[in-house]
Design a protein around this motif. Structure first.
Motif, short mmCIF file in Angstrom:
data_model
loop_
_atom_site.label_atom_id
_atom_site.label_comp_id
_atom_site.label_asym_id
_atom_site.label_seq_id
_atom_site.Cartn_x
_atom_site.Cartn_y
_atom_site.Cartn_z
N LEU A 53 0.83 -1.21 0.00
CA LEU A 53 0.00 0.00 0.00
C LEU A 53 0.87 1.26 0.00
O LEU A 53 0.46 2.30 -0.52
CB LEU A 53 -0.91 -0.02 1.24
N PHE A 54 2.08 1.14 0.57
CA PHE A 54 2.95 2.32 0.68
C PHE A 54 4.10 2.30 -0.34
O PHE A 54 4.90 3.24 -0.37
CB PHE A 54 3.52 2.40 2.10
N TRP A 55 4.19 1.24 -1.13
CA TRP A 55 5.29 1.13 -2.08
C TRP A 55 4.81 1.05 -3.53
O TRP A 55 5.57 1.34 -4.45
CB TRP A 55 6.12 -0.13 -1.79
N ASP A 56 3.59 0.59 -3.74
CA ASP A 56 3.11 0.25 -5.08
C ASP A 56 1.97 1.21 -5.47
O ASP A 56 0.89 1.18 -4.87
CB ASP A 56 2.62 -1.21 -5.07
N ASP A 57 2.21 2.03 -6.48
CA ASP A 57 1.20 3.03 -6.87
C ASP A 57 -0.12 2.38 -7.28
O ASP A 57 -1.20 2.94 -7.00
CB ASP A 57 1.73 3.89 -8.02
N ALA A 58 -0.05 1.23 -7.95
CA ALA A 58 -1.29 0.59 -8.41
C ALA A 58 -2.13 0.12 -7.23
O ALA A 58 -3.36 0.27 -7.22
CB ALA A 58 -0.95 -0.58 -9.34
N VAL A 59 -1.46 -0.45 -6.23
CA VAL A 59 -2.18 -0.89 -5.03
C VAL A 59 -2.77 0.33 -4.31
O VAL A 59 -3.93 0.32 -3.88
CB VAL A 59 -1.23 -1.67 -4.09
N ALA A 60 -1.97 1.38 -4.17
CA ALA A 60 -2.45 2.59 -3.50
C ALA A 60 -3.64 3.19 -4.24
O ALA A 60 -4.60 3.66 -3.63
CB ALA A 60 -1.32 3.61 -3.37
N GLN A 61 -3.56 3.20 -5.56
CA GLN A 61 -4.67 3.75 -6.34
C GLN A 61 -5.94 2.95 -6.13
O GLN A 61 -7.03 3.51 -5.96
CB GLN A 61 -4.29 3.78 -7.83
N GLU A 62 -5.81 1.63 -6.12
CA GLU A 62 -6.99 0.78 -5.97
C GLU A 62 -7.62 0.90 -4.58
O GLU A 62 -8.85 0.99 -4.45
CB GLU A 62 -6.60 -0.68 -6.22
N LEU A 63 -6.79 0.93 -3.55
CA LEU A 63 -7.33 0.88 -2.19
C LEU A 63 -7.62 2.26 -1.60
O LEU A 63 -8.61 2.43 -0.86
CB LEU A 63 -6.37 0.13 -1.26
N THR A 64 -6.77 3.23 -1.89
CA THR A 64 -6.90 4.53 -1.22
C THR A 64 -6.88 5.71 -2.20
O THR A 64 -6.60 6.84 -1.79
CB THR A 64 -5.77 4.70 -0.17
N SER A 65 -7.14 5.43 -3.47
CA SER A 65 -7.20 6.49 -4.50
C SER A 65 -5.90 7.31 -4.53
O SER A 65 -5.94 8.53 -4.69
CB SER A 65 -8.40 7.42 -4.27
N THR B 2 -5.46 -5.46 -8.16
CA THR B 2 -4.02 -5.45 -7.92
C THR B 2 -3.69 -5.75 -6.47
O THR B 2 -2.73 -6.46 -6.19
CB THR B 2 -3.44 -4.08 -8.30
N ALA B 3 -4.49 -5.20 -5.58
CA ALA B 3 -4.18 -5.33 -4.15
C ALA B 3 -4.53 -6.72 -3.65
O ALA B 3 -5.67 -7.17 -3.78
CB ALA B 3 -4.94 -4.28 -3.37
N TRP B 77 0.79 -9.61 8.63
CA TRP B 77 -0.13 -10.74 8.75
C TRP B 77 -1.41 -10.51 7.94
O TRP B 77 -1.87 -11.40 7.22
CB TRP B 77 -0.48 -10.94 10.24
N ALA B 78 -1.96 -9.32 8.02
CA ALA B 78 -3.30 -9.08 7.49
C ALA B 78 -3.33 -8.56 6.06
O ALA B 78 -4.35 -8.66 5.38
CB ALA B 78 -4.03 -8.09 8.40
N GLY B 79 -2.22 -7.98 5.59
CA GLY B 79 -2.16 -7.52 4.21
C GLY B 79 -2.59 -6.08 4.02
O GLY B 79 -3.06 -5.41 4.95
N ALA B 149 -9.39 -3.27 11.07
CA ALA B 149 -10.51 -3.57 10.16
C ALA B 149 -10.02 -4.51 9.07
O ALA B 149 -8.96 -4.29 8.47
CB ALA B 149 -11.04 -2.28 9.54
N LEU B 150 -10.82 -5.54 8.81
CA LEU B 150 -10.50 -6.50 7.76
C LEU B 150 -11.65 -6.58 6.76
O LEU B 150 -12.82 -6.43 7.14
CB LEU B 150 -10.30 -7.91 8.35
N PRO B 151 -11.36 -6.82 5.49
CA PRO B 151 -12.44 -7.00 4.51
C PRO B 151 -13.22 -8.28 4.80
O PRO B 151 -12.65 -9.26 5.26
CB PRO B 151 -11.69 -7.09 3.18
N ASP B 152 -14.53 -8.22 4.53
CA ASP B 152 -15.32 -9.44 4.73
C ASP B 152 -15.55 -10.20 3.44
O ASP B 152 -16.18 -11.26 3.43
CB ASP B 152 -16.64 -9.13 5.44
N SER B 153 -15.05 -9.64 2.33
CA SER B 153 -15.12 -10.34 1.05
C SER B 153 -13.99 -9.83 0.17
O SER B 153 -13.33 -8.83 0.51
CB SER B 153 -16.47 -10.07 0.36
N SER B 154 -13.80 -10.47 -0.96
CA SER B 154 -12.68 -10.08 -1.83
C SER B 154 -12.92 -8.72 -2.48
O SER B 154 -11.99 -8.12 -3.03
CB SER B 154 -12.44 -11.14 -2.90
N THR B 155 -14.15 -8.23 -2.42
CA THR B 155 -14.44 -6.91 -3.00
C THR B 155 -14.58 -5.81 -1.93
O THR B 155 -14.72 -4.64 -2.27
CB THR B 155 -15.73 -6.95 -3.83
N ASP B 156 -14.55 -6.22 -0.67
CA ASP B 156 -14.69 -5.22 0.41
C ASP B 156 -13.35 -4.50 0.62
O ASP B 156 -12.28 -5.10 0.47
CB ASP B 156 -15.10 -5.93 1.71
#
Lengths: 184, 168
Positions: A53-65, B2-3, B77-79, B149-156
């Protein structure tokens, strides 16, 4: 927010300079510099943290815009520069803590408890502000470090939009070493 | 997508242990952590100040850096989808160079709040001792209660929550 198990001092036992500021928001400050990613890298390196989340722009974009800072970097944005033009003496972050050391004439202090609640993520370019609230002060205590008092200070952090980004609560123990001399 | 979806709420149960993490602490560990958190106080970089003025054994790990170590440990651990809500830690004794830090943890609660956000509560222990010593002799230097906080599904995505949807 304070849920410590300190035995709080009766307010009448405290100097007016202390009792009069309990529960009062003090030292509203705005950071002198913007949030920046280089500090994220320093913290990530110091803790060998590979969270993408703190190293990969694509991951950051997907999760935290976009990139955010590691949440536990919260307090560093309000820490003063070690030196800056016009500054005199040591620059400190938690002024209420140092006020209490001075008032009670306790030359040493350690932090014993810390609670952090995380709200809106902090992003590069943000300008953080905070204020400090003294929540409580204990009566005199003696520990293996020495004799002194415990106190609890809450710090509320907001971004430039006024959104709450976090609240941090510190329990400090100001003390005088029992073998006096080395601690003056 | 991606995540990585490393861990879902339904994969966690009360009593579950997290993998242990061991780190050997050096003076660089302490100084790097202090400077990364803009903590210039001398007990985190000046041996003489720490020992002669503070009366402790050596320079020691500062508070914000301990918080960052706890963050690293639970998110390992949690990702990346896991989102810290709250940390409460208590420092019982200091972490010095020459120590081995060992992080262990156990899940104490699994729940979903009224906003539909999934949460796990984790009790983390940071134990320390000489690197060459028997780990059974290590002492708990700090404890940390984490609300994650953890996701409850692969889209959460807990990171998408704000305002009344985020109750840490």
């Amino acid at each position: 927010m304070t849920d410590n198990n300190l035995s709080e001092s009766n307010l009448t036992d405290l100097p007016v300079a202390v009792s009069s500021v309990i529960g009062v928001s003090q030292y509203l400050q705005i950071a002198t510099f913007d949030v920046e990613n280089s500090y994220a890298y320093n913290t990530l390196a110091a803790t060998e943290n590979a969270n993408p989340l703190f190293w990969d722009d694509a991951v950051a974009q997907e999760l935290t815009s976009g990139r955010i800072l590691p949440p536990t970097t919260l307090s560093l944005w309000m820490r003063p520069h070690y030196w800056e033009p016009g500054a005199e003496g040591e620059q400190v972050a938690l002024q209420v803590h140092f006020d209490l050391k001075k008032i009670f004439e306790l030359p040493e202090a350690v932090m014993t408890d810390n609670t952090i609640i995380f709200y809106e993520p902090v992003r590069a370019g943000d300008r953080i502000s905070n204020s400090q609230v003294l929540k409580s002060v204990s009566g005199p205590k003696t520990t293996k470090l020495g004799s002194g008092r415990f106190w609890v200070i809450d710090v509320e952090f907001k971004n430039q939009h006024g959104a709450l980004v976090g609240i941090e609560s510190y329990t400090g123990f100001g003390y005088r070493r029992d073998q006096e001399g080395a601690a003056s | 997508m991606t995540a990585e979806v490393r861990l879902l709420l339904g994969q966690v149960a009360v009593g579950q242990s997290l993998p242990e993490l061991a780190i050997d602490v050096t003076p660089t560990t302490v100084v790097l952590g202090a400077l990364a958190s803009r903590d210039w106080r001398p007990m985190h970089h000046d041996y003489k100040f720490a020992t002669e003025r503070n009366g402790v054994a050596d320079i020691f790990l500062n508070t914000p850096n301990q918080a960052a170590w706890f963050e690293r440990y639970v998110t390992d651990w949690a990702g990346p989808r896991a989102r810290l809500g709250r940390m409460k830690f208590r420092m019982k004794t200091s972490v010095f160079p020459g120590h081995r830090m060992v992080f262990t943890a156990i899940v104490t609660a699994v729940s979903t709040d009224s906003a539909g956000c999934g949460w796990v509560s984790i009790d983390v222990a940071l134990s320390v001792g000489a690197a060459e010593a028997d780990p059974s002799s290590y002492v708990v230097a700090s404890t940390c209660e984490v609300r994650l906080a953890l996701p409850d599904s692969s889209t959460d995505n807990p990171w998408s929550r704000s305002g009344e949807q985020w109750v840490p």
